[in-house]
Write a protein that holds these residues in place. Structure first.
Motif, PDB file in Angstrom:
ATOM      1  N   THR A 127      -4.667  -0.998   6.869  1.00 21.49           N
ATOM      2  CA  THR A 127      -5.461  -1.608   5.630  1.00 21.49           C
ATOM      3  C   THR A 127      -4.564  -2.747   5.169  1.00 21.49           C
ATOM      4  N   GLY A 128      -3.401  -3.163   5.757  1.00 24.62           N
ATOM      5  CA  GLY A 128      -2.786  -4.084   4.850  1.00 24.62           C
ATOM      6  C   GLY A 128      -1.263  -4.155   5.222  1.00 24.62           C
ATOM      7  N   ARG A 129      -0.114  -4.583   4.512  1.00 25.26           N
ATOM      8  CA  ARG A 129       1.006  -4.351   4.993  1.00 25.26           C
ATOM      9  C   ARG A 129       1.934  -4.139   3.868  1.00 25.26           C
ATOM     10  N   LYS A 130       2.892  -3.331   4.268  1.00 25.19           N
ATOM     11  CA  LYS A 130       3.990  -2.520   3.255  1.00 25.19           C
ATOM     12  C   LYS A 130       5.276  -2.635   3.684  1.00 25.19           C
ATOM     13  N   GLU A 131       6.402  -2.377   2.807  1.00 30.94           N
ATOM     14  CA  GLU A 131       7.560  -2.504   3.321  1.00 30.94           C
ATOM     15  C   GLU A 131       7.877  -1.322   4.319  1.00 30.94           C
ATOM     16  N   GLY A 259      -4.780  18.913 -11.966  1.00 27.24           N
ATOM     17  CA  GLY A 259      -4.482  20.282 -11.885  1.00 27.24           C
ATOM     18  C   GLY A 259      -4.663  21.225 -10.395  1.00 27.24           C
ATOM     19  N   THR A 260      -5.210  20.345  -9.633  1.00 24.25           N
ATOM     20  CA  THR A 260      -5.486  20.804  -8.118  1.00 24.25           C
ATOM     21  C   THR A 260      -4.229  21.093  -7.321  1.00 24.25           C
ATOM     22  N   GLY A 261      -3.190  20.008  -7.435  1.00 19.00           N
ATOM     23  CA  GLY A 261      -2.132  19.946  -6.653  1.00 19.00           C
ATOM     24  C   GLY A 261      -2.457  19.120  -5.332  1.00 19.00           C
ATOM     25  N   LEU A 262      -3.579  18.299  -5.200  1.00 19.67           N
ATOM     26  CA  LEU A 262      -4.160  17.738  -4.241  1.00 19.67           C
ATOM     27  C   LEU A 262      -4.386  16.370  -4.453  1.00 19.67           C
ATOM     28  N   VAL A 263      -4.263  15.437  -3.946  1.00 19.14           N
ATOM     29  CA  VAL A 263      -4.617  14.008  -4.172  1.00 19.14           C
ATOM     30  C   VAL A 263      -4.807  13.392  -2.894  1.00 19.14           C
ATOM     31  N   THR A 264      -6.126  12.565  -2.768  1.00 16.97           N
ATOM     32  CA  THR A 264      -6.399  11.888  -1.617  1.00 16.97           C
ATOM     33  C   THR A 264      -5.964  10.358  -1.706  1.00 16.97           C
ATOM     34  N   ARG A 265      -5.350   9.898  -0.877  1.00 20.71           N
ATOM     35  CA  ARG A 265      -4.951   8.360  -0.763  1.00 20.71           C
ATOM     36  C   ARG A 265      -5.349   7.547   0.475  1.00 20.71           C
ATOM     37  N   GLU A 266      -5.487   6.274   0.402  1.00 24.86           N
ATOM     38  CA  GLU A 266      -6.100   5.444   1.575  1.00 24.86           C
ATOM     39  C   GLU A 266      -4.969   4.374   1.555  1.00 24.86           C
ATOM     40  N   ASP A 267      -3.772   4.549   0.846  1.00 24.44           N
ATOM     41  CA  ASP A 267      -2.880   3.229   1.149  1.00 24.44           C
ATOM     42  C   ASP A 267      -1.620   3.603   1.494  1.00 24.44           C
ATOM     43  N   LEU A 268      -1.604   4.654   2.424  1.00 23.79           N
ATOM     44  CA  LEU A 268      -0.323   5.058   2.726  1.00 23.79           C
ATOM     45  C   LEU A 268      -0.143   4.921   4.348  1.00 23.79           C
TER      46      LEU A 268
END
Length: 318
Positions: A127-131, A259-268
């Motif tokens: 989705t892009g570029r990262k270090e 408070g769920t302890g869960l997160v969704t991400r699309e940038d990793l």
């Protein structure tokens, strides 16, 4: 990892990034918190050492809001059970996980701090570029995230091998720096891993406490296509979160995940480029003194290893 690692937001971007987080269903939130309350009521976060076994009955993030120290040497001490030079892949002949492959991805590398030019180069994450990578974060007393993740990985390797799994580490401080986040994903893919877990500790602000598991969002761009792994990765993450609460007594994050302890991400990149079930876990916040006291405790790290490993075992045994 902290929220300043190659697989997370820069400090300036940390708060705005929250709107990218997807909240897991309310039922899971209630279940996770209920489990935490039960553990707290029974024993809290005591320092006893967990038994060296795994039960099967339960079922690339940037780090800190503050930069890591310029010399978080990260060199593991003898008490960290660091075994430099050991083959990162090992198999136990028998056990319930015989034939299963688990890749453990210790976030960052103790040598990254000496190779800033190399780890700052950009890599493609779909989705892009990262270090390529970052140094990670550290506690205020200088205990480096890279040292924490290696110690936790060694403890998990022992537990999972005892169950018969073939275990591979993406790095064991056996290389000068890295690997880059795209290579970390590739290692799991090429191993045809049944499960991959990337280990980190966060570097958020004081007062921000607790753990969270990061799940891959649905991404289809460039080399990234997570559609096949979103479902199984969510199941892996849910099982790890539930077992982590039970084993450690730690509460889900009070600053992300509602408070769920869960997160969704699309940038990793480590998630975007994975073709096998994979999650990240931020085990706590190194910049909060109460969480730091846990993260620097060998007894607590054994509990953390037990909880994460039990989640993996539960996932692999269905």
């Amino acid at each position: 990892m902290s929220y300043a690692s190659p697989e997370s937001d820069s400090p300036a971007d940390r708060r705005p990034r929250r709107r990218l987080f997807a909240v897991v269903g309310g039922a899971l939130a209630v279940g996770a918190l209920a489990g935490w309350l039960v553990v707290e009521g029974v024993g809290g976060t005591g320092g006893g050492t967990a038994a060296p076994s795994v039960s099967a009955s339960t079922g690339d993030v940037r780090s800190s809001a503050r930069p890591a120290p310029t010399d978080p040497s990260g060199s593991p001490s003898a008490s960290d059970d660091h075994r430099t030079g050991r083959d990162a892949t090992a198999t136990t002949a028998s056990g319930p996980l015989r034939g299963k492959v688990v890749v453990i991805d210790p976030g960052h590398n103790p040598g990254n701090v000496r190779h800033t030019a190399e780890i700052n180069r950009q890599v493609d994450i779909g989705t892009g570029r990262k270090e390529c990578d970052t140094t990670g974060t550290a506690t205020n007393d200088g205990y480096a995230e890279a040292r924490f993740t290696l110690d936790l990985a060694h403890r998990m390797r022992t537990l999972l091998q005892a169950q018969g799994a073939t275990v591979k580490l993406t790095q064991d401080a056996d290389r000068p720096f890295g690997p880059c986040i795209d290579e970390r994903a590739r290692i799991g893919n090429e191993a045809k891993a049944d499960a991959v877990v990337s280990l980190h500790a966060d570097g958020s602000g004081t007062g921000n406490r607790g753990f969270h598991v990061i799940l891959p969002g649905e991404v289809r761009a460039g080399a990234a296509d997570t559609r096949a792994i979103v479902g199984p990765s969510r199941e892996l993450g849910e099982r790890i979160a539930g077992n982590f609460v039970r084993a450690t007594g730690s509460a889900p994050s009070n600053y992300v995940g509602d408070g769920t302890g869960l997160v969704t991400r699309e940038d990793l990149g480590g998630l975007n480029l994975s073709t096998v079930p994979k999650v990240f876990i931020e085990c706590g916040n190194m910049r909060d003194s109460k969480d730091a006291a846990l993260l620097t405790s060998g007894a607590w790290r054994q509990k953390a290893a037990q909880g994460i490993s039990e989640g993996i075992v539960s996932f692999l045994r269905g």
